[in-house]
Design an enzyme around this catalytic site. Sequence first.
Site, PDB file in Angstrom:
ATOM      1  N   ASP A 262       0.793  -1.247  -0.011  1.00  0.00           N
ATOM      2  CA  ASP A 262       0.126  -0.043   0.086  1.00  0.00           C
ATOM      3  C   ASP A 262       0.849   1.286  -0.005  1.00  0.00           C
ATOM      4  O   ASP A 262       1.932   1.321  -0.939  1.00  0.00           O
ATOM      5  CB  ASP A 262      -0.898  -0.179   1.122  1.00  0.00           C
ATOM      6  CG  ASP A 262      -2.215   0.613   0.643  1.00  0.00           C
ATOM      7  OD1 ASP A 262      -2.534   1.791   0.855  1.00  0.00           O
ATOM      8  OD2 ASP A 262      -3.289  -0.490   0.427  1.00  0.00           O
TER       9      ASP A 262
ATOM     10  N   HIS B 241      -3.949   5.199   4.201  1.00  0.00           N
ATOM     11  CA  HIS B 241      -4.667   4.072   3.441  1.00  0.00           C
ATOM     12  C   HIS B 241      -4.276   2.691   3.641  1.00  0.00           C
ATOM     13  O   HIS B 241      -5.172   1.822   4.186  1.00  0.00           O
ATOM     14  CB  HIS B 241      -4.432   4.399   1.978  1.00  0.00           C
ATOM     15  CG  HIS B 241      -5.165   3.565   0.979  1.00  0.00           C
ATOM     16  ND1 HIS B 241      -4.907   2.379   0.471  1.00  0.00           N
ATOM     17  CD2 HIS B 241      -6.735   3.669   0.653  1.00  0.00           C
ATOM     18  CE1 HIS B 241      -5.791   1.615  -0.355  1.00  0.00           C
ATOM     19  NE2 HIS B 241      -6.982   2.618  -0.170  1.00  0.00           N
TER      20      HIS B 241
ATOM     21  N   SER C  55     -11.172  -0.873  -1.571  1.00  0.00           N
ATOM     22  CA  SER C  55     -10.123  -0.799  -0.683  1.00  0.00           C
ATOM     23  C   SER C  55     -10.416  -1.745   0.689  1.00  0.00           C
ATOM     24  O   SER C  55      -9.475  -2.205   1.091  1.00  0.00           O
ATOM     25  CB  SER C  55      -9.521   0.557  -0.581  1.00  0.00           C
ATOM     26  OG  SER C  55      -8.985   0.983  -1.524  1.00  0.00           O
TER      27      SER C  55
END
Length: 912
Positions: free
Chosen positions: A250, A275, A445
């Site tokens: 990521d 994230h 995600s």
Amino acid sequence: MKRITFSFLNSFKAVSILAIALVISTANAQSSYTVQFQDESIAIPENISTFDWNQMPESSKLNDRYYGWVQFYQTPIQDIQDLFKSSGLELIEYIPHKTYLFSFPESTSITMLENNGVRGIIPVPGSVKLSTALKNPPYESYAVEGNNIIVTLQHYKTVNTQFVISELARKQIGVVHQFDNSNILELSIPNNCLADLSSLPYVKWVELISPPAVKDDIKGRGLHRANGLDTQTSAGRNYTGEGIGVLVRDDGRVGPHIDFEGRLVNQTSVSGQSHGDGVAGIMTGAGNLDPMNRGMAAGANVWAVNYASNFLDSTTLNLMNSGDVQITNSSYSNGCNAGYTTITQTVDTQMNDYPSVLHVFSAGNSNGSNCGYGAGTQWGNITGGHKQGKNVIATANTNFAGLLTFSSSRGPAHDGRIKPDIAANGTNQVSTNENNTYQTFGGTSAAAPGIAGVSAQLYQLYSEANSGALPPAALIKATLMNTANDAGNVGPDFKFGWGIVNGLRAGKLLEDERYLSDQVSQGGTNNHTINVPSGTKEVRFMVYWSDPAAAVNADPALVNDLDLVVTDPGSTSYLPYLLDHTPNTVNLNLPATNGADHLNNVEQVLIDSPSAGNYDIEISGFNVPVGPQEYFIVYEIISENLTLTYPNGGEFLHPGTNESIHWDKVGLTSDITLEYSTNNGGTWTEINTFPNTVITYQWAVPADTGGNALVRVRSGSFQDESDAPFNIAAYPTGLAVTEVCPLQATFTWDAVPGAESYDFYILGEKFMEVVGNSTTNEITVPITDSAAPIWFSVSAKNATDGWESRRTIAENHPGGEFGCTLAIDENIFSDAISLYPNPSNNTVNISMNSISVSSLEVSLVNSLGQILHRSNYETVNSNNEISIDVSGYAAGLYFISFNSEGVTTTKKLLVM
């Protein structure tokens, strides 16, 4: 569509051979021997009887080997495939329709080829080495650098990479990036040299570099049934992914966060991003800080690296190769409906090279985008080539109720295959953020790490049942798909894939060993017998195989094509589900029918209310050009029409909060009614009634403290209730630390009405651990380092009435002593005090090290017992500076005495 016809011209027979080739191409234009590749239709001549290696151009020869396309009359049987391999005749890749990319020695016998079914041989046309996007400028700005374009080049694996780099340099072509142990290079090339580049003998494929990576972000444990695999009770299943390695690919470092205590290795220096933190928390958060925010695989080992779209970064490769990582998660997009790219080929290859590695991806949040499939903005918008892989998992996004979010990308894949593969909750998830905080996180995600985490739980389950052996990733993927809760249209569809993940059903399938494996070759047939017991409400048979990587841009991408036929005890045969992938909105939204599937590497037969008895499962090798092919059969036997899955026993619910009640269902025709009991089923109170399509409900937990709560779900004559009672109780408030001393610390909280005692937790090596129990609202517990941070929590319980509360959100003491009023142990007092420098000729300093005292008297005495100096201090600890000037004293031995609350000790001091 372009049509290319091949002829072999030499300086003597150019005109005549060209005429023959044109006649052959016209005759075969619509035959089964015409190869469709990208936007071209290639007619391969039947030339083996007149073929000679001298007909091949120089651009097809390298290092005494020829490269080209070879076509057979029929897909060669396994004996012929094995013969070619043993003879050094490499069939590199399968090009659909009986054709392979080959590498043959220049001494290869044409007679031998003809005797073994070869129909024709041609050089690889330069145009089919270039992606469609490369042949259709202008190019997107991300792939343009001045007057050059940035491309990905794939050379033949038999050719040395350094040789290729040197040859490219001679042509003024610069290498932008070289990947270790790979046949892939990124190049910067003038935009007028594509034709020359594609004609080079060592070049296999050229495409534009992947688009820039885009993060796919916009109450999953219950919906995913992960809580059924990790009940956190002594009597239930406790699969946390322990011993399994998961990789967060990521945006940088994960944490710091105590939810990953003792399990996280960051292999990137990039920080300040959130994230990857959100992904990691859903996949593997332990809920140490807040037990309500526990992720799927709370005990897995977590690795974090930077996302690299080509999957050739050294950190990812090293972790797979070392066996530290079995499951990867990448919640990023690279383009849309990109087709079968070099990246797709890479991830499919990796999952065959490392059979226990499972790549999990988000499907993307691009629904509403027209990505060229041909059916508008609602179909064919799966983002990125890597997600189009046959062996990987691409995940759709639902809310907590199992409803698909509008933004979730939809299939089919570029060639009509079923994508996404499965669905999970990714909307409004609460997950970890850096610095021990949480964030609201969503999109595909967040759905993908839900699948990755459940997969880690299943890996642990399988490993513990098989003496530590890791499962094949193909078995885990098949298990997940075959046990998923059907959603959307009946059967698979291009929105949910095979349904919404059901980790508990998947775990039970593995526990019951309802799976088998075998292999099949071209033209072969295997038969397996599976018994279906009486009382079965639904049975599902699925065959799945990890397919060899296809040629880049192959359409269809399927290489080995197996067929499934199920025959019941009454000799009725069933064909698998089949979807219509015709590119229009009506066909793509049709429910699945049944028929022979020659597109996907997974096939399923589902039978409602099946007859008891033996079922014949026939697996045939319809077209197996790269064999033999291993396959897995998994079967799901559902014996209940209605099954409550949460709360199912032992949970800790807090009055006034909302909890998601979940259940599984098949074959219901009546409305569903929910009820609850607080006296172990003695009486029931209705919660609500709703249509039988619903699978979850948000319940406002009542203010009824006790440990005998149950939930019941009813529909017509079917019903199910919690397997065991659960708890409804308030947790303590007002938790605080009041004292921290060298060897112990004291904590207090507000009393909970009805509580008889309290369990007290402190963060251990990986998890919050009970370190003591108190019958009051105060506890003193031992500690080993008063300077270290302390994370602590507490829960209330009543053994007489049999209830226990959830533990509180953890609080933090950053470290350091304060408020310590414990009596001082003489030995501890003596050991804690030190003098420096000693000997001294100027100033002597006094350190209290690790203790704190409320008062201290310090006296300096000479060898005759005379007091030369005396001072008094209040609240002395390691932060106080105490010193005595001895510069005016004569050389010799002195004594410094210390007194605190009647406890004394003396230290020797030598003055120089």
